[in-house]
Scaffold this active site. Structure first.
Site, PDB file in Angstrom:
ATOM      1  N   LYS A   1       1.723  -2.508   7.166  1.00  0.00           N
ATOM      2  CA  LYS A   1       2.264  -2.443   5.811  1.00  0.00           C
ATOM      3  C   LYS A   1       3.761  -2.127   5.814  1.00  0.00           C
ATOM      4  O   LYS A   1       4.502  -2.587   4.951  1.00  0.00           O
ATOM      5  CB  LYS A   1       1.482  -1.423   4.986  1.00  0.00           C
ATOM      6  CG  LYS A   1       0.041  -1.848   4.703  1.00  0.00           C
ATOM      7  CD  LYS A   1      -0.018  -3.184   3.967  1.00  0.00           C
ATOM      8  CE  LYS A   1      -1.416  -3.547   3.534  1.00  0.00           C
ATOM      9  NZ  LYS A   1      -1.460  -4.819   2.765  1.00  0.00           N
TER      10      LYS A   1
ATOM     11  N   TYR B   1      -2.754   0.251  10.454  1.00  0.00           N
ATOM     12  CA  TYR B   1      -2.673  -0.230   9.074  1.00  0.00           C
ATOM     13  C   TYR B   1      -1.297   0.059   8.484  1.00  0.00           C
ATOM     14  O   TYR B   1      -0.653  -0.833   7.909  1.00  0.00           O
ATOM     15  CB  TYR B   1      -3.760   0.438   8.237  1.00  0.00           C
ATOM     16  CG  TYR B   1      -3.807  -0.038   6.802  1.00  0.00           C
ATOM     17  CD1 TYR B   1      -4.148  -1.354   6.494  1.00  0.00           C
ATOM     18  CD2 TYR B   1      -3.516   0.834   5.749  1.00  0.00           C
ATOM     19  CE1 TYR B   1      -4.193  -1.796   5.190  1.00  0.00           C
ATOM     20  CE2 TYR B   1      -3.561   0.396   4.435  1.00  0.00           C
ATOM     21  CZ  TYR B   1      -3.898  -0.912   4.157  1.00  0.00           C
ATOM     22  OH  TYR B   1      -3.928  -1.350   2.858  1.00  0.00           O
TER      23      TYR B   1
ATOM     24  N   SER C   1       0.850  -1.185   0.000  1.00  0.00           N
ATOM     25  CA  SER C   1       0.000   0.000   0.000  1.00  0.00           C
ATOM     26  C   SER C   1       0.889   1.239   0.000  1.00  0.00           C
ATOM     27  O   SER C   1       2.062   1.167   0.401  1.00  0.00           O
ATOM     28  CB  SER C   1      -0.887   0.015   1.254  1.00  0.00           C
ATOM     29  OG  SER C   1      -1.539   1.259   1.419  1.00  0.00           O
TER      30      SER C   1
END
Length: 231
Positions: A149, A145, A132
């Site tokens: 990542k 998040y 991402s």
């Protein structure tokens, strides 16, 4: 699931999270040239994708627990597309949320890769992790998040050096993609959803194709793809 029949003449690709969104677009793209193991949790949704591809079979699994289906003896491509987005500010995020996000986005990726490495080495294959833009930069409210990542990026960086000359490793970093996950994220941010600020899953799949099709003497180590417009 039994391993693909020896009669399968196409190279074999396993795509996780392939029942929708980016994963489905990747499965459809690779399905033009590969026999695809369609990964997902919902057997009916997986079966629908399998039926739409010229050469495919289901890989129905809960990646974060339980025994995984058997892997083929030879695996040419492993694409990690399954993932979750959750979390708030550090103050407002529970330990349970941290654990769940890292379990899916990092630990499951590491474990499936570990199990698949012998088959990937036999094929001199490639691992592609759909990361991402959040794996490159973080901001307020995205610690969970983005943290997962960033960890996935560290995993791919280490794996690339460990397997150099045996298995290629690519990290793909999309910006905002028009998916159900993105719609939920924009709603959480309190913004109106506008596809002018997204790219399509098919665009991400096209970048995966570039990494997969590059001659074996080269490798796409990291690739960022994002919308031209941004808020």
């Amino acid at each position: 699931m039994t391993p693909p029949s020896p009669a399968v003449s196409r190279p074999v690709a396993l795509v996780t999270g392939a029942s929708r969104g980016i994963g489905r677009a990747v499965a459809e793209e690779l399905g033009r040239t590969h026999h695809v193991l369609v990964g997902g949790r919902d057997a009916d949704a997986v079966a629908a994708v399998v039926a739409a591809l010229p050469s495919a079979e289901p890989f129905v699994a809960e990646l974060t627990g339980g025994e995984l289906p058997a892997l083929p003896e030879r695996l040419d491509v492993l694409v990690h597309s399954a993932g979750v987005e959750d979390g708030d500010t550090v103050e407002a995020t529970t330990l349970e949320t941290w654990r769940r996000v890292f379990e899916v986005n990092v630990f499951a990726v590491a474990e499936l890769t570990r199990l698949a490495l012998p088959a990937l080495r036999r094929a001199e294959g490639i691992v592609v992790v759909i990361n991402s833009g959040s794996g490159l930069a973080s901001g307020a409210g995205s610690a969970v998040y983005s943290g997962s990542k960033f960890a996935a990026r560290a995993l791919t960086d280490a794996l690339r050096e460990e397997e150099r000359g045996r298995v290629r490793v690519s990290s793909i970093h999309p910006g905002r993609v028009d998916t159900d996950m993105q719609r939920a994220l924009v709603a959480k941010e309190g913004n109106a959803y506008d596809t002018d600020f997204t790219i399509t899953p098919e665009m991400v799949a096209a970048t995966v194709r570039v990494a997969v099709d590059l001659p074996a003497s080269g490798t796409v180590e990291s690739l960022s793809v994002r919308p031209v417009r941004r808020r």
